[in-house]
Design a protein around this motif. Structure first.
Motif, mmCIF file in Angstrom:
data_model
loop_
_atom_site.group_PDB
_atom_site.id
_atom_site.type_symbol
_atom_site.label_atom_id
_atom_site.label_comp_id
_atom_site.label_asym_id
_atom_site.label_seq_id
_atom_site.Cartn_x
_atom_site.Cartn_y
_atom_site.Cartn_z
ATOM 1 N N GLY A 2 52.077 46.158 -76.162
ATOM 2 C CA GLY A 2 52.924 45.645 -75.098
ATOM 3 C C GLY A 2 53.884 46.726 -74.644
ATOM 4 O O GLY A 2 53.712 47.902 -74.971
ATOM 5 N N PRO A 3 54.902 46.343 -73.897
ATOM 6 C CA PRO A 3 55.879 47.327 -73.433
ATOM 7 C C PRO A 3 56.590 48.007 -74.598
ATOM 8 O O PRO A 3 56.934 47.370 -75.593
ATOM 9 C CB PRO A 3 56.872 46.504 -72.616
ATOM 10 N N VAL A 4 56.800 49.300 -74.481
ATOM 11 C CA VAL A 4 57.457 50.093 -75.514
ATOM 12 C C VAL A 4 58.802 50.563 -74.983
ATOM 13 O O VAL A 4 58.912 50.978 -73.826
ATOM 14 C CB VAL A 4 56.571 51.309 -75.907
ATOM 15 N N ARG A 5 59.832 50.479 -75.820
ATOM 16 C CA ARG A 5 61.185 50.928 -75.458
ATOM 17 C C ARG A 5 61.696 51.863 -76.542
ATOM 18 O O ARG A 5 61.195 51.880 -77.660
ATOM 19 C CB ARG A 5 62.144 49.735 -75.325
ATOM 20 N N THR A 6 62.739 52.623 -76.221
ATOM 21 C CA THR A 6 63.341 53.555 -77.169
ATOM 22 C C THR A 6 64.688 53.015 -77.622
ATOM 23 O O THR A 6 65.525 52.639 -76.796
ATOM 24 C CB THR A 6 63.536 54.937 -76.517
ATOM 25 N N CYS A 7 64.913 52.993 -78.924
ATOM 26 C CA CYS A 7 66.191 52.568 -79.499
ATOM 27 C C CYS A 7 67.225 53.649 -79.198
ATOM 28 O O CYS A 7 66.990 54.834 -79.470
ATOM 29 C CB CYS A 7 66.035 52.376 -81.010
ATOM 30 N N ARG A 11 66.633 56.581 -81.774
ATOM 31 C CA ARG A 11 65.730 57.233 -80.830
ATOM 32 C C ARG A 11 64.262 56.983 -81.164
ATOM 33 O O ARG A 11 63.383 57.676 -80.659
ATOM 34 C CB ARG A 11 66.002 58.739 -80.731
ATOM 35 N N GLY A 12 64.000 55.999 -82.009
ATOM 36 C CA GLY A 12 62.615 55.645 -82.340
ATOM 37 C C GLY A 12 62.038 54.723 -81.280
ATOM 38 O O GLY A 12 62.733 53.907 -80.691
ATOM 39 N N ARG A 13 60.746 54.866 -81.015
ATOM 40 C CA ARG A 13 60.065 54.016 -80.040
ATOM 41 C C ARG A 13 59.461 52.825 -80.769
ATOM 42 O O ARG A 13 58.942 52.966 -81.872
ATOM 43 C CB ARG A 13 59.011 54.814 -79.301
ATOM 44 N N ASP A 14 59.554 51.647 -80.132
ATOM 45 C CA ASP A 14 59.038 50.428 -80.760
ATOM 46 C C ASP A 14 58.692 49.428 -79.668
ATOM 47 O O ASP A 14 59.055 49.599 -78.499
ATOM 48 C CB ASP A 14 60.098 49.839 -81.697
ATOM 49 N N GLY A 50 69.893 47.803 -69.099
ATOM 50 C CA GLY A 50 69.923 47.398 -70.487
ATOM 51 C C GLY A 50 69.792 48.598 -71.405
ATOM 52 O O GLY A 50 69.227 49.617 -71.035
ATOM 53 N N ALA A 51 70.336 48.461 -72.598
ATOM 54 C CA ALA A 51 70.172 49.453 -73.659
ATOM 55 C C ALA A 51 69.463 48.740 -74.796
ATOM 56 O O ALA A 51 69.812 47.619 -75.151
ATOM 57 C CB ALA A 51 71.527 49.991 -74.106
ATOM 58 N N TRP A 52 68.464 49.376 -75.368
ATOM 59 C CA TRP A 52 67.662 48.757 -76.413
ATOM 60 C C TRP A 52 68.036 49.346 -77.758
ATOM 61 O O TRP A 52 68.236 50.553 -77.881
ATOM 62 C CB TRP A 52 66.182 48.981 -76.125
ATOM 63 N N VAL A 53 68.132 48.484 -78.768
ATOM 64 C CA VAL A 53 68.507 48.930 -80.112
ATOM 65 C C VAL A 53 67.766 48.073 -81.138
ATOM 66 O O VAL A 53 67.513 46.888 -80.889
ATOM 67 C CB VAL A 53 70.045 48.861 -80.307
ATOM 68 N N PRO A 57 72.068 47.135 -88.445
ATOM 69 C CA PRO A 57 73.410 47.727 -88.321
ATOM 70 C C PRO A 57 73.388 49.251 -88.275
ATOM 71 O O PRO A 57 74.179 49.865 -87.574
ATOM 72 C CB PRO A 57 74.140 47.229 -89.573
ATOM 73 N N ARG A 58 72.446 49.870 -88.980
ATOM 74 C CA ARG A 58 72.361 51.329 -89.017
ATOM 75 C C ARG A 58 72.114 51.899 -87.618
ATOM 76 O O ARG A 58 72.735 52.886 -87.215
ATOM 77 C CB ARG A 58 71.234 51.756 -89.958
ATOM 78 N N CYS A 59 71.236 51.272 -86.857
ATOM 79 C CA CYS A 59 70.937 51.754 -85.504
ATOM 80 C C CYS A 59 72.129 51.552 -84.569
ATOM 81 O O CYS A 59 72.397 52.404 -83.717
ATOM 82 C CB CYS A 59 69.699 51.064 -84.951
ATOM 83 N N LEU A 60 72.843 50.446 -84.713
ATOM 84 C CA LEU A 60 74.027 50.226 -83.891
ATOM 85 C C LEU A 60 75.104 51.253 -84.214
ATOM 86 O O LEU A 60 75.752 51.792 -83.313
ATOM 87 C CB LEU A 60 74.570 48.808 -84.075
ATOM 88 N N GLU A 61 75.288 51.569 -85.503
ATOM 89 C CA GLU A 61 76.270 52.589 -85.897
ATOM 90 C C GLU A 61 75.900 53.950 -85.323
ATOM 91 O O GLU A 61 76.774 54.681 -84.833
ATOM 92 C CB GLU A 61 76.368 52.672 -87.415
ATOM 93 N N LEU A 62 74.619 54.304 -85.383
ATOM 94 C CA LEU A 62 74.174 55.573 -84.801
ATOM 95 C C LEU A 62 74.433 55.610 -83.295
ATOM 96 O O LEU A 62 74.872 56.626 -82.755
ATOM 97 C CB LEU A 62 72.683 55.799 -85.070
ATOM 98 N N ALA A 63 74.151 54.514 -82.620
ATOM 99 C CA ALA A 63 74.362 54.439 -81.175
ATOM 100 C C ALA A 63 75.850 54.595 -80.831
ATOM 101 O O ALA A 63 76.204 55.262 -79.858
ATOM 102 C CB ALA A 63 73.825 53.127 -80.626
ATOM 103 N N GLU A 64 76.719 53.977 -81.647
ATOM 104 C CA GLU A 64 78.163 54.104 -81.418
ATOM 105 C C GLU A 64 78.617 55.540 -81.644
ATOM 106 O O GLU A 64 79.391 56.084 -80.856
ATOM 107 C CB GLU A 64 78.935 53.184 -82.353
#
Length: 90
Positions: A2-7, A11-14, A50-53, A57-64
């Motif tokens: 299906g559609p792929v987005r980047t966190c 920065r991983g694609r999923d 939109g921003a995808w994450v 919690p680890r990914c949100l902390e990295l994004a911050e």
């Protein structure tokens, strides 16, 4: 497949279904000097950028730390991520 987005955190694609979509609160008043609220778009259908994450919690902390959320949303000024933290159980 299906559609792929980047966190924006790791920065991983999923798959889009494996990520959370974050958007600016559409009812925010621009005249108020408070930080703009970021909300979780559970159905991934709210208007705007939109921003995808990853829902971790680890990914949100990295994004911050990388200041990736305001950059992805093209937002100026401070952002309030408290609702996203509550959604992740932090």
């Amino acid at each position: 497949m299906g559609p792929v987005r980047t966190c924006v955190g790791c920065r991983g694609r999923d798959q889009r279904s494996a990520l959370l979509r974050l958007v600016l609160d559409p009812v925010h008043d621009d005249d108020v000097a408070e930080p703009q609220r970021i909300i979780v778009d559970v159905r991934a259908c709210l208007p705007g950028r939109g921003a995808w994450v990853h829902p971790e919690p680890r990914c949100l902390e990295l994004a911050e730390r990388r200041r990736a959320v305001p950059r992805a949303l093209r937002a100026d000024g401070p952002l309030d991520l408290s609702e996203v933290r509550a959604h992740l159980g932090q």
